[in-house]
Scaffold this motif. Structure first.
Motif, short mmCIF file in Angstrom:
data_model
loop_
_atom_site.label_atom_id
_atom_site.label_comp_id
_atom_site.label_asym_id
_atom_site.label_seq_id
_atom_site.Cartn_x
_atom_site.Cartn_y
_atom_site.Cartn_z
N ASN A 228 0.87 -1.17 0.00
CA ASN A 228 0.00 0.00 0.00
C ASN A 228 0.92 1.23 0.00
O ASN A 228 1.70 1.44 0.93
CB ASN A 228 -0.89 -0.01 1.24
CG ASN A 228 -1.81 1.18 1.32
OD1 ASN A 228 -1.36 2.32 1.33
ND2 ASN A 228 -3.10 0.91 1.40
N HIS B 2 0.53 4.56 0.30
CA HIS B 2 0.41 5.56 1.38
C HIS B 2 0.92 5.01 2.71
O HIS B 2 1.73 5.67 3.39
CB HIS B 2 -1.04 6.02 1.52
CG HIS B 2 -1.24 6.98 2.66
ND1 HIS B 2 -0.82 8.28 2.60
CD2 HIS B 2 -1.78 6.81 3.89
CE1 HIS B 2 -1.10 8.88 3.74
NE2 HIS B 2 -1.69 8.00 4.55
N LYS B 3 0.47 3.82 3.09
CA LYS B 3 0.89 3.25 4.38
C LYS B 3 2.39 2.99 4.41
O LYS B 3 3.04 3.23 5.43
CB LYS B 3 0.13 1.95 4.65
CG LYS B 3 -1.32 2.17 5.01
CD LYS B 3 -2.02 0.85 5.30
CE LYS B 3 -3.49 1.09 5.63
NZ LYS B 3 -4.20 -0.18 5.87
N THR B 4 2.94 2.52 3.30
CA THR B 4 4.38 2.26 3.25
C THR B 4 5.17 3.56 3.36
O THR B 4 6.17 3.62 4.07
CB THR B 4 4.75 1.49 1.97
OG1 THR B 4 3.96 0.30 1.90
CG2 THR B 4 6.22 1.13 1.95
N LYS C 88 5.18 4.64 6.93
CA LYS C 88 6.10 3.79 7.70
C LYS C 88 7.55 4.18 7.46
O LYS C 88 8.36 4.19 8.38
CB LYS C 88 5.88 2.32 7.36
CG LYS C 88 4.62 1.74 7.94
CD LYS C 88 4.48 0.27 7.54
CE LYS C 88 3.14 -0.28 7.96
NZ LYS C 88 2.95 -1.68 7.53
#
Length: 116
Positions: free
Chosen positions: A80, A82-84, A87
């Protein structure tokens, strides 16, 4: 420019931007979903001139004892985006803070490629 901390009893400790680049690159590549760091324009030109560029995919700016990091990455297609990216920002910020005790002003993540 080197970042520095001063302890009047012990002397001065200077940390070069190259150290910050290495810390940031390790933090970025350890993030789940990251395939690899990618060269940016500046690092590619340095390598063409025969200079070894240690911070492949990482650019660090230090101004007035603040740190700004730009990271250029390739992600796996299942990640993903955005999530990566979030992070990556957290991992880099936490790693630099834990290893150097300096605050990071910002981490800009540039997604260069998606690896299928």
């Amino acid at each position: 420019m080197n970042l520095q901390t001063i302890n009047e009893n012990l002397g001065r400790v200077e940390i070069s931007p190259e150290v910050i680049e290495v810390v940031a690159s390790i933090a970025a590549t350890e993030t789940k979903g990251v395939h690899a760091l990618q060269n940016n324009f500046a690092s590619g030109n340095f390598e063409k001139l025969g200079k070894k560029y240690r911070g492949k995919g990482i650019k660090v700016d230090t101004k007035n004892d603040t740190i700004s990091v730009s990271v250029y990455v390739s992600l796996f297609s299942h990640a993903n985006v955005h999530k990566t990216a979030v992070k990556i920002q957290k991992n880099i910020t936490n790693s630099i803070k834990n290893m150097t005790n300096f605050e990071v002003k910002d981490v800009n993540v540039h997604i260069i490629n998606i690896k299928s």
